[in-house]
Scaffold this active site. Structure first.
Site, mmCIF file in Angstrom:
data_model
loop_
_atom_site.group_PDB
_atom_site.id
_atom_site.type_symbol
_atom_site.label_atom_id
_atom_site.label_comp_id
_atom_site.label_asym_id
_atom_site.label_seq_id
_atom_site.Cartn_x
_atom_site.Cartn_y
_atom_site.Cartn_z
ATOM 1 N N HIS A 20 0.831 -1.206 0.000
ATOM 2 C CA HIS A 20 0.000 0.000 0.000
ATOM 3 C C HIS A 20 0.869 1.261 0.000
ATOM 4 O O HIS A 20 1.752 1.404 0.832
ATOM 5 C CB HIS A 20 -0.921 -0.028 1.218
ATOM 6 C CG HIS A 20 -1.789 1.161 1.357
ATOM 7 N ND1 HIS A 20 -2.744 1.494 0.423
ATOM 8 C CD2 HIS A 20 -1.850 2.107 2.310
ATOM 9 C CE1 HIS A 20 -3.359 2.592 0.816
ATOM 10 N NE2 HIS A 20 -2.824 2.983 1.956
ATOM 11 N N TYR A 121 8.805 10.533 -23.255
ATOM 12 C CA TYR A 121 8.283 10.749 -21.914
ATOM 13 C C TYR A 121 7.162 9.776 -21.553
ATOM 14 O O TYR A 121 6.234 10.119 -20.828
ATOM 15 C CB TYR A 121 7.792 12.195 -21.745
ATOM 16 C CG TYR A 121 8.870 13.219 -21.941
ATOM 17 C CD1 TYR A 121 9.726 13.549 -20.901
ATOM 18 C CD2 TYR A 121 9.048 13.860 -23.163
ATOM 19 C CE1 TYR A 121 10.736 14.497 -21.065
ATOM 20 C CE2 TYR A 121 10.052 14.797 -23.348
ATOM 21 C CZ TYR A 121 10.876 15.101 -22.293
ATOM 22 O OH TYR A 121 11.886 16.032 -22.472
ATOM 23 N N ASN A 123 7.312 7.397 -19.545
ATOM 24 C CA ASN A 123 7.522 6.874 -18.200
ATOM 25 C C ASN A 123 6.351 7.215 -17.284
ATOM 26 O O ASN A 123 5.740 8.280 -17.425
ATOM 27 C CB ASN A 123 8.794 7.500 -17.606
ATOM 28 C CG ASN A 123 9.932 7.464 -18.570
ATOM 29 O OD1 ASN A 123 10.343 6.407 -18.998
ATOM 30 N ND2 ASN A 123 10.423 8.624 -18.961
#
Length: 129
Positions: A20, A121, A123
């Site tokens: 979590h 980009y 990512n």
């Protein structure tokens, strides 16, 4: 033997250890190497696999709470590419921030999976719900 879902044992191991609010980086082929972050490199050739494919596979058995991407992703890619990622992320809204800010989040990740994606980009950082 696994018959469905992600078959890569390194990815399965990494996903199982993320808890979590921990984060995971999905990276394109040009993303820098971070020596202190466990990295699973699944790049094969240009665009195989792509970050979008990896995201789709991970979502099958992993709950994502938040997604971050660089603002530059929207600026340097076609509306179709941006829409494809947004559709995969739905119902979550991607949180866009400057690439410099995005990279500040990376050192806190549990792991990084590098793809062969050439999308600029592409990512993203996924936070486990």
């Amino acid at each position: 033997m696994l018959k469905t879902g992600i078959l890569n044992p390194q990815i399965n191991s990494l996903l199982a250890r993320i808890r979590h609010t921990n984060t995971l980086v999905l990276a394109d082929r040009g993303f820098p190497f971070w020596p202190h972050i466990e990295t699973v490199d699944i790049s094969l050739i240009d665009d195989v696999p792509q970050v979008a494919q990896l995201l789709a596979a991970i979502q099958q058995n992993w709950t994502i709470g938040r997604i971050w991407m660089a603002e530059e992703f929207r600026e340097h890619n076609t509306p179709e590419t941006v829409s494809r990622i947004a559709t995969l992320a739905h119902p979550l809204a991607i949180q866009y921030e400057p690439h410099v800010q995005f990279k500040l989040r990376v050192p806190h990740a549990i792991g990084l999976i590098r793809t062969g994606d050439t999308t600029q980009y592409a990512n993203m950082i996924l936070e486990s719900a």
